[in-house]
Design a protein around this motif. Structure first.
Motif, PDB file in Angstrom:
ATOM      1  N   ALA A 136      22.618 -15.505  -1.753  1.00 16.33           N
ATOM      2  CA  ALA A 136      21.587 -14.290  -1.188  1.00 16.33           C
ATOM      3  C   ALA A 136      20.523 -15.368  -0.745  1.00 16.33           C
ATOM      4  N   VAL A 137      19.849 -15.411   0.662  1.00 17.80           N
ATOM      5  CA  VAL A 137      18.582 -16.248   0.441  1.00 17.80           C
ATOM      6  C   VAL A 137      17.733 -14.826   0.735  1.00 17.80           C
ATOM      7  N   VAL A 138      16.588 -15.211   0.294  1.00 16.89           N
ATOM      8  CA  VAL A 138      15.618 -13.845   0.266  1.00 16.89           C
ATOM      9  C   VAL A 138      14.170 -14.721   1.359  1.00 16.89           C
ATOM     10  N   LEU A 139      13.965 -13.648   1.664  1.00 12.46           N
ATOM     11  CA  LEU A 139      12.642 -13.581   2.482  1.00 12.46           C
ATOM     12  C   LEU A 139      11.099 -12.997   2.413  1.00 12.46           C
ATOM     13  N   ASN A 140      10.775 -14.122   1.612  1.00 12.67           N
ATOM     14  CA  ASN A 140       9.082 -12.810   1.108  1.00 12.67           C
ATOM     15  C   ASN A 140       7.771 -13.680   1.729  1.00 12.67           C
ATOM     16  N   THR A 141       7.690 -13.957   3.439  1.00 13.87           N
ATOM     17  CA  THR A 141       7.118 -15.163   3.599  1.00 13.87           C
ATOM     18  C   THR A 141       5.215 -14.686   4.143  1.00 13.87           C
ATOM     19  N   GLY A 142       5.093 -13.023   3.171  1.00 14.94           N
ATOM     20  CA  GLY A 142       4.356 -12.222   4.273  1.00 14.94           C
ATOM     21  C   GLY A 142       3.409 -12.562   5.450  1.00 14.94           C
ATOM     22  N   THR A 143       2.313 -12.900   5.282  1.00 15.40           N
ATOM     23  CA  THR A 143       1.699 -12.825   6.674  1.00 15.40           C
ATOM     24  C   THR A 143       0.139 -13.985   6.794  1.00 15.40           C
ATOM     25  N   ASP A 144      -0.298 -14.553   7.639  1.00 15.50           N
ATOM     26  CA  ASP A 144      -1.436 -15.223   8.045  1.00 15.50           C
ATOM     27  C   ASP A 144      -1.923 -13.955   8.872  1.00 15.50           C
ATOM     28  N   PRO A 145      -3.826 -14.656   8.448  1.00 16.98           N
ATOM     29  CA  PRO A 145      -4.714 -13.225   8.808  1.00 16.98           C
ATOM     30  C   PRO A 145      -4.969 -13.523  10.331  1.00 16.98           C
ATOM     31  N   GLY A 192       4.107  -1.533   4.934  1.00 20.61           N
ATOM     32  CA  GLY A 192       3.013  -1.367   3.425  1.00 20.61           C
ATOM     33  C   GLY A 192       2.847  -2.990   2.910  1.00 20.61           C
ATOM     34  N   ALA A 193       1.294  -2.904   3.245  1.00 22.46           N
ATOM     35  CA  ALA A 193       0.999  -4.592   2.696  1.00 22.46           C
ATOM     36  C   ALA A 193       0.534  -4.659   1.192  1.00 22.46           C
ATOM     37  N   PHE A 194       1.165  -3.594   0.705  1.00 31.30           N
ATOM     38  CA  PHE A 194       0.875  -4.108  -0.797  1.00 31.30           C
ATOM     39  C   PHE A 194       1.590  -4.842  -1.374  1.00 31.30           C
ATOM     40  N   THR A 195       0.456  -5.340  -3.014  1.00 32.52           N
ATOM     41  CA  THR A 195       1.163  -5.868  -3.600  1.00 32.52           C
ATOM     42  C   THR A 195       2.636  -4.974  -4.268  1.00 32.52           C
ATOM     43  N   HIS A 196       2.467  -3.997  -4.546  1.00 31.33           N
ATOM     44  CA  HIS A 196       2.952  -2.959  -5.056  1.00 31.33           C
ATOM     45  C   HIS A 196       4.757  -3.094  -4.562  1.00 31.33           C
ATOM     46  N   MET A 197       3.765  -2.270  -2.947  1.00 33.14           N
ATOM     47  CA  MET A 197       5.224  -2.085  -2.758  1.00 33.14           C
ATOM     48  C   MET A 197       5.745  -3.905  -2.284  1.00 33.14           C
ATOM     49  N   SER A 198       5.505  -4.777  -2.152  1.00 32.15           N
ATOM     50  CA  SER A 198       6.042  -5.984  -2.212  1.00 32.15           C
ATOM     51  C   SER A 198       7.572  -6.337  -3.716  1.00 32.15           C
ATOM     52  N   MET A 199       6.578  -5.720  -4.533  1.00 34.72           N
ATOM     53  CA  MET A 199       7.422  -5.611  -6.190  1.00 34.72           C
ATOM     54  C   MET A 199       8.519  -4.582  -5.876  1.00 34.72           C
ATOM     55  N   TYR A 200       8.065  -3.732  -5.536  1.00 35.67           N
ATOM     56  CA  TYR A 200       9.164  -2.392  -5.786  1.00 35.67           C
ATOM     57  C   TYR A 200      10.274  -3.125  -5.000  1.00 35.67           C
ATOM     58  N   HIS A 239       8.713   7.616   1.597  1.00 39.72           N
ATOM     59  CA  HIS A 239       7.704   8.406   1.883  1.00 39.72           C
ATOM     60  C   HIS A 239       6.422   9.100   1.077  1.00 39.72           C
ATOM     61  N   ALA A 240       6.657   8.020  -0.074  1.00 43.88           N
ATOM     62  CA  ALA A 240       5.389   8.127  -1.079  1.00 43.88           C
ATOM     63  C   ALA A 240       4.709   6.730  -1.568  1.00 43.88           C
ATOM     64  N   VAL A 241       4.192   5.769  -0.266  1.00 42.28           N
ATOM     65  CA  VAL A 241       3.671   4.663  -0.752  1.00 42.28           C
ATOM     66  C   VAL A 241       2.442   5.015  -1.083  1.00 42.28           C
ATOM     67  N   PRO A 242       1.819   4.496  -2.466  1.00 40.46           N
ATOM     68  CA  PRO A 242       0.462   4.866  -2.405  1.00 40.46           C
ATOM     69  C   PRO A 242      -0.509   3.613  -2.046  1.00 40.46           C
ATOM     70  N   ARG A 243      -1.748   4.092  -1.034  1.00 41.59           N
ATOM     71  CA  ARG A 243      -2.586   3.626  -0.324  1.00 41.59           C
ATOM     72  C   ARG A 243      -4.070   2.946  -1.254  1.00 41.59           C
ATOM     73  N   VAL A 244      -4.005   2.141  -1.507  1.00 41.33           N
ATOM     74  CA  VAL A 244      -5.107   2.463  -2.130  1.00 41.33           C
ATOM     75  C   VAL A 244      -6.561   1.211  -1.555  1.00 41.33           C
ATOM     76  N   THR A 245      -8.254   1.448  -1.414  1.00 41.88           N
ATOM     77  CA  THR A 245      -8.972   1.116  -0.789  1.00 41.88           C
ATOM     78  C   THR A 245     -10.742   1.045  -2.225  1.00 41.88           C
ATOM     79  N   PHE A 246     -10.516   0.047  -2.435  1.00 43.67           N
ATOM     80  CA  PHE A 246     -11.368  -0.541  -3.263  1.00 43.67           C
ATOM     81  C   PHE A 246     -13.248  -0.996  -3.428  1.00 43.67           C
ATOM     82  N   THR A 247     -12.750   0.053  -2.048  1.00 43.18           N
ATOM     83  CA  THR A 247     -14.893   0.352  -2.554  1.00 43.18           C
ATOM     84  C   THR A 247     -15.650   1.079  -3.451  1.00 43.18           C
ATOM     85  N   ASP A 248     -16.232   1.379  -2.927  1.00 40.65           N
ATOM     86  CA  ASP A 248     -17.014   2.445  -3.993  1.00 40.65           C
ATOM     87  C   ASP A 248     -17.964   3.248  -2.901  1.00 40.65           C
TER      88      ASP A 248
END
Ligand code: FAD
Length: 461
Positions: free
Chosen positions: A141-150, A312-320, A340-349
């Motif tokens: 296997a080759v696995v790609l996990n190269t993520g994103t840049d700003p 979904g650009a979340f760590t929990h998506m990458s791990m899932y 269909h059930a991807v949790p989204r979280v924003t840590f504002t107050d």
């Protein structure tokens, strides 16, 4: 002559690290390749350092509320303890030795360099620092996990200026005196509010009609109200025309301009798929994201996980996704990926936590929609200064399935997991309402909103 191994993982973000480590533990010969730090954006320039700043900024906000709740407290912000925690506790001064040692202890081999496909199962790594080229042949296997840049928009004057991205602002030693945040999404909003509470004069300039525009309008409105209390200036619907840099930054947009010492560009993320040699395995190098099948395969012998899949650009998506790819590579049976059930979280107050689609998205998709709202202030526990908020549930009319659960209030990100059960467990609103929610906790609000959706009387609080 290429060196033959079982698996090559290109990009060692959270998902890549998980895949590489678990496959190495399973006894496969695994090479993990990263051109920067093993662990990726999340521990060094993303989730963890940003949440350390937010933890400090929320402590300041609580201290400022003490006079209403508990007596006198004098609050004097100092960014130094936060910078120290980020340096010492989160990032080891942006050194990944602990992560590399952990991976190698599992039996993996780490190469710091740029990985590129050169054909099916073939990867060339250009080693960072020396430029040496290592040819690898992956049997399994080759696995790609190269993520994103700003992503940096092509605004006149921006490219040549010393603007910041998340990678700069999360390494600062002092809170800046003033800051323009370009972008009203999750990263922009989290950092804008956190720095404002450390005394930075902050302006947020976004092109969307409201902050957190992909969430329910109620969420954006409550965040804007909170930002007003924090003294943050917000400019929505802004068509930015130019940036200039002299003594500081001036950002011009139709109908106005803002000035500050620093400028944070938080206008989204972009993949770098064009640098991966995708054409050598028949994939489009110009694509914005890869489109994996349910087992995360993108080509024969190639898997992709994380932000590059656009799910979904979340760590929990990458791990899932990593868990599913690992199973597939090991030839173990299991469910494919579902989104269909991807949790989204924003840590504002207040925090924003949601799962599923918004009311507007549901209507656009042709659903006949019913919504229910519940105000947290009705709850005994929630009737506390600075801790108000709402839950909004979007469901198909007439007792149909729940389509979205949207919550905004301090600490609601902890409730998102229960909200996502309704999808994964195929529960009805009535089933969830029948659960015993402990008192006094925020979870009671979920019970109440589902009671209301199931057409049953609410509890007297
Ligand atoms: C400021 C900020 C705050 C965030 N907060 C949260 C949060 O609270 N919760 C959450 O779930 N998510 C958060 N995220 C998103 C989260 O960081 C990412 O979704 C997460 O890191 C998963 O990304 P990934 O697995 O796709 O890989 P990434 O973490 O992006 O890592 C990809 C890795 O690949 C490497 N790489 C790229 N190309 C190559 C190549 N050709 N060869 C070798 N190596 C290569 C890079 O150096 C990098 O280390 C945040 C992001 C930012 C920027």
């Amino acid at each position: 002559m290429a060196e033959t191994v079982d698996v090559v993982v290109i990009g060692m973000g959270p998902g890549g690290e998980e895949v590489a480590g678990r496959l190495a533990e399973a006894g496969l010969a695994v090479v993990g390749v990263d051109r920067r730090l093993l662990g990726g954006e999340c521990p060094y320039y993303g989730c963890i350092p940003s949440k350390m700043i937010i933890r400090g900024s929320n402590a300041l906000a609580e201290g400022r509320r003490a006079s209403i709740l508990a007596g006198h407290a004098a609050v004097e912000p100092d960014f130094a303890p936060v910078a120290k925690r980020i340096r010492d506790e989160a990032t080891d001064n942006w050194d990944d030795k602990v992560a590399v040692d952990r991976f190698e202890a599992k039996g993996g081999r780490f190469i710091r360099g740029h990985g590129r496909l050169t054909g099916p199962g073939s990867v060339t790594v250009t080693v960072r620092g020396t430029g040496e080229r290592i040819e690898l042949a992956a049997r399994r296997a080759v696995v790609l996990n190269t993520g994103t840049d700003p992503a940096v928009p092509p605004i006149p004057g921006l490219a040549g200026s010393p603007y910041w991205t998340n990678r700069d602002i999360l390494t600062v030693e002092k809170a800046p005196e003033s800051l323009i945040v370009l972008g009203g999404g999750a990263i922009g909003c989290e950092l804008a509010q956190a720095f404002a509470r450390f005394g930075t004069r902050v302006s947020v300039v976004g092109s969307a009609p409201r902050l957190l525009n992909y969430e329910e309008p109620e969420s954006g409105a409550l965040i804007e109200a909170a930002f007003a209390e924090d003294g943050i200036e917000v400019h929505n619907n802004a068509n930015v025309t130019s940036v200039s840099y002299g003594d500081g930054f001036t950002l011009n947009f139709d109908g106005g301009e803002v000035e500050a010492q620093h400028l944070l560009v938080a206008t989204g993320r972009r993949t770098t798929l064009d640098q991966l040699g995708l054409d050598t395995i028949g994939l489009d190098p110009k694509a914005r994201a890869l489109d994996p099948d349910e087992h995360l395969r993108v080509a024969e012998g190639v898997w992709a996980v994380g932000d590059i899949t656009g799910k979904g650009a979340f760590t929990h998506m990458s791990m899932y996704q990593a868990t599913i790819a690992i199973r597939d590579i090991l030839g173990e049976p299991g469910h494919g990926a579902e989104y269909h059930a991807v949790p989204r979280v924003t840590f504002t107050d207040p925090e924003v936590g949601s799962v599923g689609i918004t009311e507007a998205q549901a209507r656009d998709r042709g659903y006949e929609v019913e919504t229910k709202k519940f105000n947290f202030s009705v709850l005994a526990k929630a009737n506390i200064v600075g801790e108000d908020g709402i839950i909004k549930v979007v469901a198909e009319k007439g007792g149909g399935p729940v389509l979205g659960v949207h919550m905004i209030r301090p600490h609601v990100t902890e409730l998102v997991a229960e909200a996502s059960l309704i999808y994964n467990w195929e529960a009805t609103a009535g089933d969830l309402a029948a659960l015993i929610h402990p008192h006094p906790t925020l979870s009671e609000a979920l019970g109440e909103v589902f009671l209301s959706l199931a057409g049953k009387p609410l509890h007297s609080m």
